[in-house]
Design an enzyme around this catalytic site. Structure first.
Site, PDB file in Angstrom:
ATOM      1  N   CYS A   1      10.968   2.316  -8.996  1.00 31.03           N
ATOM      2  CA  CYS A   1      12.144   1.535  -9.398  1.00 31.03           C
ATOM      3  C   CYS A   1      12.487   0.526  -8.307  1.00 31.03           C
ATOM      4  O   CYS A   1      13.548   0.599  -7.678  1.00 31.03           O
ATOM      5  CB  CYS A   1      13.308   2.470  -9.664  1.00 31.03           C
ATOM      6  SG  CYS A   1      12.854   3.752 -10.832  1.00 31.03           S
TER       7      CYS A   1
ATOM      8  N   GLY B   1     -10.870  -6.741  12.776  1.00 37.53           N
ATOM      9  CA  GLY B   1     -10.202  -7.859  12.123  1.00 37.53           C
ATOM     10  C   GLY B   1     -11.120  -8.771  11.335  1.00 37.53           C
ATOM     11  O   GLY B   1     -10.733  -9.885  10.976  1.00 37.53           O
TER      12      GLY B   1
HETATM   13  C1  LIG Z   1      -6.446  -1.818  13.187  1.00 40.54           C
HETATM   14  C2  LIG Z   1      -7.267  -2.015  14.358  1.00 40.54           C
HETATM   15  C3  LIG Z   1      -8.619  -2.328  14.224  1.00 40.54           C
HETATM   16  C4  LIG Z   1      -9.269  -2.562  12.890  1.00 40.54           C
HETATM   17  O1  LIG Z   1      -8.785  -3.702  12.288  1.00 40.54           O
HETATM   18  P1  LIG Z   1      -9.405  -4.218  10.895  1.00 40.54           P
HETATM   19  O2  LIG Z   1      -8.591  -5.406  10.555  1.00 40.54           O
HETATM   20  O3  LIG Z   1      -9.243  -3.100   9.917  1.00 40.54           O
HETATM   21  O4  LIG Z   1     -10.838  -4.517  11.139  1.00 40.54           O
HETATM   22  C5  LIG Z   1      -9.367  -2.451  15.371  1.00 40.54           C
HETATM   23  N1  LIG Z   1      -8.816  -2.278  16.599  1.00 40.54           N
HETATM   24  C6  LIG Z   1      -7.513  -1.984  16.760  1.00 40.54           C
HETATM   25  C7  LIG Z   1      -6.981  -1.819  18.115  1.00 40.54           C
HETATM   26  C8  LIG Z   1      -6.694  -1.856  15.659  1.00 40.54           C
HETATM   27  O5  LIG Z   1      -5.404  -1.582  15.818  1.00 40.54           O
END
Ligand SMILES: *Cc1c(COP(=O)(O)O)cnc(C)c1O
Length: 362
Positions: free
Chosen positions: A313, A200
């Site tokens: 579309c 994240g």
């Molecule tokens: C999607 C996800 C990530 C990666 O998230 P990013 O925002 O791309 O860094 C890491 N851990 C889990 C469990 C996820 O579902």
């Protein structure tokens, strides 16, 4: 660079769902400690591309077939997301009584109000299908301390609460996850060896030159580990590692004014690059002028604040809205940046049955 910023005691897994392209996975192989996969499909794919790499297997709604496949594949860490999953995995192991699995409980760890305020996509910190609710954790620990403990070894806690946190914000969340885990272990007389604080890390589509501050993040994690030297931390970024590595190049098919507003219609669209439609941003782009125009009719062109749309579309097929350009003409090329994560692989390729784009690795 990311790797170098992380202190000893922090493992880096790449979340394959951001971009599972084989060339991307291979390129990352020397920089990561492993890969996070969230389906049997990703598991089989990553195994094939990076045969020896450790895998963490997570995801809500694991099917019996996926659980069996992951038992068979021997993944490094299981991220278990519900009490039922504990039963399911334990039951899948009944035919392999010698096998032991290393488990993290994925928990929707409660964090202080405001900690996730800036996230673009929230996975936790609010009602969510991801991970165990804190109220169910005691039951999970009780099960893992019982007969299940012969085959399921609880290593610690996993939490991935949101996407789009900058370094300072992520550290605040990571510290809360670590403290919550330590308090939980204390209450139950357990010792957790590791905590996975998720991915994240923020990517700013409005400013392609901005980067997540890995040095600040690494420093903060070092301080966190200084206080808990026994702990191993793991992170699992996806977007921040690959977003900047991909470009989507296309051609302007038509340009028109609609009630005074310019639109550039490009070949392709959100069935190739759904990223801006899902996150609600303008995909950054550059217009590459093509001088040649071989048709006998007038060349459509516009200037000012143009919206770029695709061939679908639907009004949702919007790649960028009202972005100032000196001029844009039919036949020019447009190169969209930051198309290396959650781009082709999250797009609805078959909608309207247009051809797929070509892929080039440079
Ligand atoms: C999607 C996800 C990530 C990666 O998230 P990013 O925002 O791309 O860094 C890491 N851990 C889990 C469990 C996820 O579902």
């Amino acid at each position: 660079m990311v790797r170098a910023a992380l202190p000893k005691g922090v493992e880096l897994y790449y979340a394959a769902k951001a971009n599972p392209d084989a060339a991307v996975l291979e390129t990352l192989q020397d920089a990561v400690d492993g890969y996070e996969v969230s389906s049997a499909g990703e598991l089989a794919h990553v195994r094939q591309v990076a045969p020896g790499a450790p895998l963490a297997f997570g995801g809500p709604g694991k099917t019996p077939a996926e659980i069996a496949a992951a038992v068979e594949a021997g993944v490094h860490r299981w991220h278990l997301e519900s009490v039922q999953e504990l039963y399911q995995v334990a039951s899948a192991l009944s035919s392999a009584p010698e096998q032991q699995l290393d488990v993290l409980l994925r928990v929707n760890v409660p964090v202080a109000e405001g900690s996730l305020e800036s996230v673009a996509l929230a996975m936790g910190g609010r009602p969510s299908p991801f991970g165990l609710d804190p109220a169910d954790v005691a039951r999970a620990l009780e099960l893992l301390a019982g007969p299940m403990s012969r085959q399921l070894r609880l290593r610690g806690i996993h939490a991935h609460l949101g996407s789009g946190l900058n370094a300072a914000e992520h550290l605040v969340v990571a510290e809360q996850i670590v403290n919550w885990s330590a308090a939980l272990a204390g209450r139950h007389g357990l010792r957790f060896e590791e905590v996975n604080v998720g991915g994240g890390m923020a990517v700013d589509y409005a400013d392609p030159s901005a980067r997540f501050d890995w040095a600040e993040f690494g420093d903060g994690l070092r301080k966190l580990l200084d206080r808990r030297p026994e702990l191993r931390l793991r992170i699992e970024p996806g977007r921040a590692l690959t977003a900047y590595c991909g470009f989507y190049a296309t051609e302007v098919l038509d340009v028109k004014l609609s009630q005074g507003e310019p639109f550039g219609v490009v070949r392709g669209g959100t069935h190739h690059l759904r990223t801006p439609a899902t996150k609600g941003h303008d995909q950054p782009f550059a217009v590459v002028p093509v001088e040649e125009w071989s048709h006998p009719w007038p060349r459509p062109e516009a200037s000012g604040r143009v919206s770029l749309t695709g061939q679908l579309c639907t009004p949702k097929d919007l790649l960028a809205q009202g972005i100032p350009v000196p001029v844009i003409r039919a036949g020019d090329r447009v190169v969209f940046a930051m198309a290396g994560a959650y781009a082709w692989n999250i797009s609805h390729h078959e909608f309207l049955m247009h051809p797929h784009p070509g892929f080039y690795w440079i």
